[in-house]
Design a protein around this motif. Structure first.
Motif, mmCIF file in Angstrom:
data_model
loop_
_atom_site.group_PDB
_atom_site.id
_atom_site.type_symbol
_atom_site.label_atom_id
_atom_site.label_comp_id
_atom_site.label_asym_id
_atom_site.label_seq_id
_atom_site.Cartn_x
_atom_site.Cartn_y
_atom_site.Cartn_z
ATOM 1 N N GLY A 99 21.626 -1.261 21.401
ATOM 2 C CA GLY A 99 22.952 -0.647 21.404
ATOM 3 C C GLY A 99 23.005 0.795 21.854
ATOM 4 O O GLY A 99 24.091 1.352 22.005
ATOM 5 N N ALA A 100 21.866 1.436 22.058
ATOM 6 C CA ALA A 100 21.842 2.843 22.465
ATOM 7 C C ALA A 100 21.478 2.962 23.950
ATOM 8 O O ALA A 100 20.581 2.264 24.421
ATOM 9 N N PRO A 101 22.179 3.845 24.666
ATOM 10 C CA PRO A 101 21.845 4.001 26.093
ATOM 11 C C PRO A 101 20.473 4.657 26.272
ATOM 12 O O PRO A 101 20.171 5.648 25.604
ATOM 13 N N VAL A 102 19.661 4.066 27.163
ATOM 14 C CA VAL A 102 18.335 4.605 27.477
ATOM 15 C C VAL A 102 18.126 4.525 28.982
ATOM 16 O O VAL A 102 18.761 3.731 29.675
ATOM 17 N N ARG A 103 17.234 5.355 29.473
ATOM 18 C CA ARG A 103 16.837 5.315 30.894
ATOM 19 C C ARG A 103 15.707 4.299 31.034
ATOM 20 O O ARG A 103 14.600 4.529 30.544
ATOM 21 N N SER A 104 15.976 3.205 31.701
ATOM 22 C CA SER A 104 14.961 2.158 31.796
ATOM 23 C C SER A 104 13.803 2.549 32.704
ATOM 24 O O SER A 104 12.747 1.922 32.652
ATOM 25 N N CYS A 105 13.954 3.622 33.489
ATOM 26 C CA CYS A 105 12.840 4.080 34.330
ATOM 27 C C CYS A 105 11.873 4.956 33.541
ATOM 28 O O CYS A 105 10.829 5.329 34.065
ATOM 29 N N LEU A 106 12.227 5.289 32.304
ATOM 30 C CA LEU A 106 11.354 6.123 31.475
ATOM 31 C C LEU A 106 10.667 5.336 30.370
ATOM 32 O O LEU A 106 9.884 5.894 29.610
ATOM 33 N N LEU A 107 10.985 4.054 30.260
ATOM 34 C CA LEU A 107 10.395 3.213 29.220
ATOM 35 C C LEU A 107 9.507 2.157 29.856
ATOM 36 O O LEU A 107 9.771 1.700 30.969
ATOM 37 N N PHE A 108 8.483 1.766 29.115
ATOM 38 C CA PHE A 108 7.660 0.644 29.550
ATOM 39 C C PHE A 108 8.299 -0.649 29.035
ATOM 40 O O PHE A 108 8.943 -0.651 27.972
ATOM 41 N N ALA A 109 8.085 -1.718 29.751
ATOM 42 C CA ALA A 109 8.625 -3.021 29.341
ATOM 43 C C ALA A 109 8.129 -3.399 27.952
ATOM 44 O O ALA A 109 8.877 -3.978 27.162
ATOM 45 N N VAL A 110 6.884 -3.063 27.628
ATOM 46 C CA VAL A 110 6.332 -3.435 26.314
ATOM 47 C C VAL A 110 7.097 -2.768 25.171
ATOM 48 O O VAL A 110 7.087 -3.264 24.053
ATOM 49 N N GLN A 111 7.774 -1.667 25.447
ATOM 50 C CA GLN A 111 8.556 -0.997 24.408
ATOM 51 C C GLN A 111 9.813 -1.776 24.033
ATOM 52 O O GLN A 111 10.464 -1.441 23.041
#
Length: 161
Positions: free
Chosen positions: A56-68
């Motif tokens: 539900g919270a906006p995040v930058r998907s280019c700064l996170l790893f898929a495993v997160q």
């Protein structure tokens, strides 16, 4: 490089994939799941084009790893509309206020504005501009975007009254 199994829910659908430990969430969404509505602009978390919702919270998907995202819920622009025949009120307002422009940044802006409007049903123009400050539009036409967000807020308030 090590691999990990990721189990996540995206737009209400469960997925399980084996991914490399350093695969970005944006690449996972686009290349593993085929959800290409999430755009990758700067790859440094600056432009906001890759914004998705994580629990539900906006995040930058280019700064996170898929495993997160393992064991968590994601929402992308593909899941925003309630049905194929009906757009989300923010999407409708963007169309009606001519806020789409080239469209590259639109998905990220929509995914930023939806939780913003859920938490602030009656925003001022200044609050909308502050909420938009993390999303860059290279077309530079922010006025129609601001108008669309205010229109969406007004329509969402009327619908809930």
């Amino acid at each position: 490089m090590s691999r990990h199994v990721v189990s996540t829910e995206v737009n209400g659908r469960a997925y399980e994939r084996e991914v490399e430990s350093r695969q970005l969430l944006s690449d996972f969404l686009r290349h593993e799941l085929g959800l290409t509505g999430t755009h990758v602009g700067c790859e440094h978390g600056v432009c906001g084009a890759c914004t998705v919702l994580l629990d539900g919270a906006p995040v930058r998907s280019c700064l996170l790893f898929a495993v997160q995202s393992d064991g968590r819920k994601l929402a992308t622009v593909e899941g925003l509309a309630p049905s194929v025949d009906e757009l989300h009120p923010v999407q409708t307002a963007f169309r009606d206020a001519h806020a789409l422009q080239c469209g590259f940044c639109t998905a990220g802006i929509l995914m930023t504005m939806v939780p913003f409007l859920e938490n602030n049903q009656n925003p001022t123009e200044a609050e909308v501009r502050a909420a938009l400050s993390g999303n860059l539009c290279r077309c530079t036409g922010y006025q129609h975007i601001v108008d669309a967000v205010l229109l969406a807020a007004e329509r969402m308030r009327s619908a809930s009254a």
